[in-house]
Design a protein around this motif. Structure first.
Motif, short mmCIF file in Angstrom:
data_model
loop_
_atom_site.label_atom_id
_atom_site.label_comp_id
_atom_site.label_asym_id
_atom_site.label_seq_id
_atom_site.Cartn_x
_atom_site.Cartn_y
_atom_site.Cartn_z
N LEU A 81 -14.73 21.21 101.73
CA LEU A 81 -15.65 21.79 100.76
C LEU A 81 -15.57 21.06 99.42
CD1 LEU A 81 -15.09 25.60 101.47
CD2 LEU A 81 -17.17 24.29 101.95
N ALA A 82 -14.37 20.63 99.05
CA ALA A 82 -14.19 19.97 97.76
C ALA A 82 -14.83 18.59 97.71
CB ALA A 82 -12.70 19.88 97.43
N VAL A 83 -14.88 17.87 98.85
CA VAL A 83 -15.41 16.49 98.84
C VAL A 83 -16.80 16.39 99.45
CG1 VAL A 83 -13.07 15.57 99.00
CG2 VAL A 83 -14.40 15.87 101.09
N TRP A 84 -17.30 17.46 100.02
CA TRP A 84 -18.56 17.41 100.78
C TRP A 84 -19.68 16.76 99.95
CZ3 TRP A 84 -21.71 22.40 102.18
CH2 TRP A 84 -22.80 22.05 102.97
N ARG A 85 -19.95 17.28 98.78
CA ARG A 85 -21.08 16.81 97.98
C ARG A 85 -20.78 15.49 97.28
NH1 ARG A 85 -25.22 19.15 100.33
NH2 ARG A 85 -25.06 21.42 100.38
N LEU A 86 -19.56 14.99 97.40
CA LEU A 86 -19.20 13.72 96.78
C LEU A 86 -19.34 12.54 97.74
CD1 LEU A 86 -15.96 14.77 94.85
CD2 LEU A 86 -18.27 14.60 93.93
N LEU A 87 -19.50 12.80 99.02
CA LEU A 87 -19.51 11.72 100.01
C LEU A 87 -20.65 10.72 99.76
CD1 LEU A 87 -18.65 13.56 103.37
CD2 LEU A 87 -17.16 12.18 101.95
N ASP A 88 -21.79 11.24 99.32
CA ASP A 88 -22.96 10.35 99.10
C ASP A 88 -22.74 9.39 97.95
OD1 ASP A 88 -24.64 11.01 101.14
OD2 ASP A 88 -25.57 12.68 100.08
N THR A 89 -22.09 9.84 96.89
CA THR A 89 -22.07 9.09 95.64
C THR A 89 -20.71 8.53 95.25
OG1 THR A 89 -21.73 11.15 94.43
CG2 THR A 89 -24.00 10.42 94.72
N ASP A 90 -19.64 9.20 95.67
CA ASP A 90 -18.30 8.85 95.19
C ASP A 90 -17.39 8.24 96.25
OD1 ASP A 90 -17.61 10.85 92.38
OD2 ASP A 90 -19.55 10.74 93.34
N PHE A 91 -17.94 7.94 97.42
CA PHE A 91 -17.15 7.37 98.51
C PHE A 91 -17.80 6.12 99.05
CE2 PHE A 91 -15.24 11.49 98.35
CZ PHE A 91 -14.01 11.39 98.97
N ALA A 92 -16.98 5.16 99.45
CA ALA A 92 -17.46 3.97 100.15
C ALA A 92 -17.35 4.25 101.65
CB ALA A 92 -16.62 2.76 99.78
N VAL A 93 -18.49 4.14 102.34
CA VAL A 93 -18.54 4.43 103.77
C VAL A 93 -18.60 3.10 104.51
CG1 VAL A 93 -19.77 5.61 105.60
CG2 VAL A 93 -19.74 6.59 103.29
N GLN A 94 -17.61 2.80 105.33
CA GLN A 94 -17.52 1.51 105.99
C GLN A 94 -17.98 1.54 107.43
OE1 GLN A 94 -13.74 -0.37 105.40
NE2 GLN A 94 -13.58 0.27 103.26
N THR A 95 -18.52 2.63 107.85
CA THR A 95 -19.11 2.74 109.18
C THR A 95 -20.50 3.33 109.03
OG1 THR A 95 -18.09 4.92 109.45
CG2 THR A 95 -16.93 3.03 110.38
N LEU A 97 -22.53 5.83 109.25
CA LEU A 97 -22.59 7.26 109.51
C LEU A 97 -23.96 7.86 109.24
CD1 LEU A 97 -19.23 8.40 107.86
CD2 LEU A 97 -19.69 8.12 110.29
N GLY A 98 -24.78 7.14 108.54
CA GLY A 98 -26.03 7.74 108.06
C GLY A 98 -25.72 8.58 106.84
N THR A 99 -26.52 9.59 106.62
CA THR A 99 -26.26 10.49 105.50
C THR A 99 -25.07 11.38 105.83
OG1 THR A 99 -28.61 10.53 104.92
CG2 THR A 99 -27.21 12.27 104.01
N PRO A 100 -23.96 11.30 105.08
CA PRO A 100 -22.78 12.11 105.40
C PRO A 100 -23.10 13.60 105.34
CG PRO A 100 -22.22 10.39 103.83
CD PRO A 100 -23.73 10.43 103.92
N ASP A 101 -22.59 14.35 106.30
CA ASP A 101 -22.79 15.80 106.33
C ASP A 101 -21.42 16.48 106.29
OD1 ASP A 101 -21.80 15.36 108.85
OD2 ASP A 101 -23.69 15.76 109.89
N PHE A 102 -21.43 17.81 106.51
CA PHE A 102 -20.18 18.56 106.41
C PHE A 102 -19.20 18.17 107.52
CE2 PHE A 102 -17.58 22.50 106.89
CZ PHE A 102 -17.01 22.48 105.62
N ALA A 103 -19.71 17.78 108.67
CA ALA A 103 -18.82 17.33 109.75
C ALA A 103 -18.04 16.09 109.31
CB ALA A 103 -19.61 17.03 111.01
N ASP A 104 -18.70 15.18 108.58
CA ASP A 104 -18.01 14.00 108.07
C ASP A 104 -16.96 14.41 107.02
OD1 ASP A 104 -19.57 12.17 109.60
OD2 ASP A 104 -21.21 12.52 108.19
N ALA A 105 -17.29 15.44 106.23
CA ALA A 105 -16.32 15.92 105.25
C ALA A 105 -15.10 16.52 105.95
CB ALA A 105 -16.98 16.96 104.35
N LEU A 106 -15.33 17.24 107.05
CA LEU A 106 -14.21 17.78 107.81
C LEU A 106 -13.36 16.66 108.41
CD1 LEU A 106 -15.86 20.77 109.72
CD2 LEU A 106 -14.09 20.93 107.97
#
Length: 349
Positions: A81-95, A97-106
């Motif tokens: 819950l704490a990082v869910w809304r940050l995945l789009d803007t504050d994380f570097a995604v190296q795979t 994943l498409g648009t990160p969702d809550f499953a990616d946050a989990l």
């Protein structure tokens, strides 16, 4: 977004507090640990009526596993819950994943809490990094605490088992009345006094375990009858009543008998407060002896007089009667809680 983050961080803090209270605090048990203990024990007692008493041996490990799993899962959900809304803007995604969702946050939270960290999601902003480090720190500390707790629980159960084995060997298939009467008649006052002191030390150890590890102290059971704590407690309670009566015949036994009585009373109150409920606790605090209790003490008095070859004492044995009353209240409450066979005292007709 901020509200969701705050909720997630609050959940992590709550889980960490629950785990810390259960593992570290000598006088408290966390809310989750208490709920798990009650639910698992209730399920175990119901299953025992269908599957047999062997399921009691599974209750303790199941409580530990469910409690630990609950802490881990709730911490993962909180970090997600704490990082869910940050995945789009504050994380570097190296795979891809498409648009990160809550499953990616989990997924990210599970890797962080368990301190695995696969590296395909990397925090970039200071906020995301701090949250991630906080989650990893909580996870590492929690796993370390759980490992330590398991080691301490195993040691505590071993201490309790030494108590049950000692009483099993001392009783030799008889009850607590015969156990103490034979010791007094055959070995004398000095040996009986030492035996009472030994039993008191065992009771203090059981009291401390129930106080320190309420999650498993009386729910971690063995399939072997000689490890049954209820049977051991019945034997030592009968021996305590007998020792108090015997002090009228052998005054040198009085101090040890009263110390044994005090250790037993404290242990009974501790166990009642944790497992048996307010009603039993109140009755133990203010026992009202019945004619049944007085008759029990009279039978003990007759047995002692016959074994020692002396006239029956004319003392009222008030403390022995109160102790017999507390024993009846405690063991009946323990029987209802564990759904075990009704306690049959050696002094029962």
């Amino acid at each position: 977004m901020i509200a969701v983050q705050i909720l997630g961080l609050a959940l992590i803090v709550a889980v960490a507090w629950d785990a810390a209270v259960t593992v570290l605090h000598p006088d408290r048990e966390g809310l989750l640990a208490t709920a798990v203990r009650r639910v698992v024990w209730s399920a175990t007692t119901r299953l025992s009526t269908r599957l047999g008493t062997f399921v009691f041996a599974l209750a303790g490990p199941a409580m530990l596993a469910c409690t630990f799993l609950g802490w881990i899962l709730l911490a993962i959900v909180g970090l997600a819950l704490a990082v869910w809304r940050l995945l789009d803007t504050d994380f570097a995604v190296q795979t891809p994943l498409g648009t990160p969702d809550f499953a990616d946050a989990l997924y990210y939270a599970a890797g962080t809490i368990t301190v695995l960290g696969y590296g395909d999601l990397t925090p970039l902003s200071t906020q995301a990094q701090l949250i991630s480090v906080f989650g990893a720190g909580v996870g590492f500390t929690m796993f370390t605490g759980m490992a330590t707790y398991v080691i301490e629980v195993v040691g505590g159960v071993a201490t309790r088992n030494r108590f049950t084995l000692a009483l099993h060997d001392d009783a030799r298939g008889q009850g607590g009345v015969t156990m103490l009467t034979d010791c007094l008649a055959e070995a004398g006052v000095d040996e009986t006094r030492e035996r009472c002191r030994s039993w008191a030390e065992h009771l203090r150890a059981v009291d401390e375990m129930a106080h320190r590890y309420p999650l498993v102290a009386f729910t971690y059971r063995s399939r072997r009858p000689e490890y049954d704590p209820e049977r051991a407690l019945r034997h030592v309670a009968e021996a305590t009543v007998t020792a108090l009566v015997a002090a009228e015949y052998a005054p040198g036994l009085r101090t040890a008998a009263e110390a044994l009585c005090s250790a037993q009373a404290r242990m009974q109150c501790t166990v009642a407060e944790i497992y048996l409920g307010d009603a039993v606790t109140r009755r133990l605090a203010d026992p009202v002896p019945s004619e049944r209790d007085r008759a029990a003490v009279s039978l003990v008095d007759d047995s002692l007089a016959a074994a020692l070859g002396v006239p029956v004492s004319q003392a009222e044995h008030r403390r022995a009667v109160d102790t017999a009353c507390r024993t009846r209240i405690f063991l009946e409450g323990l029987h209802r809680w564990s759904r075990s066979d009704p306690p049959q005292h050696e002094w029962s007709p």
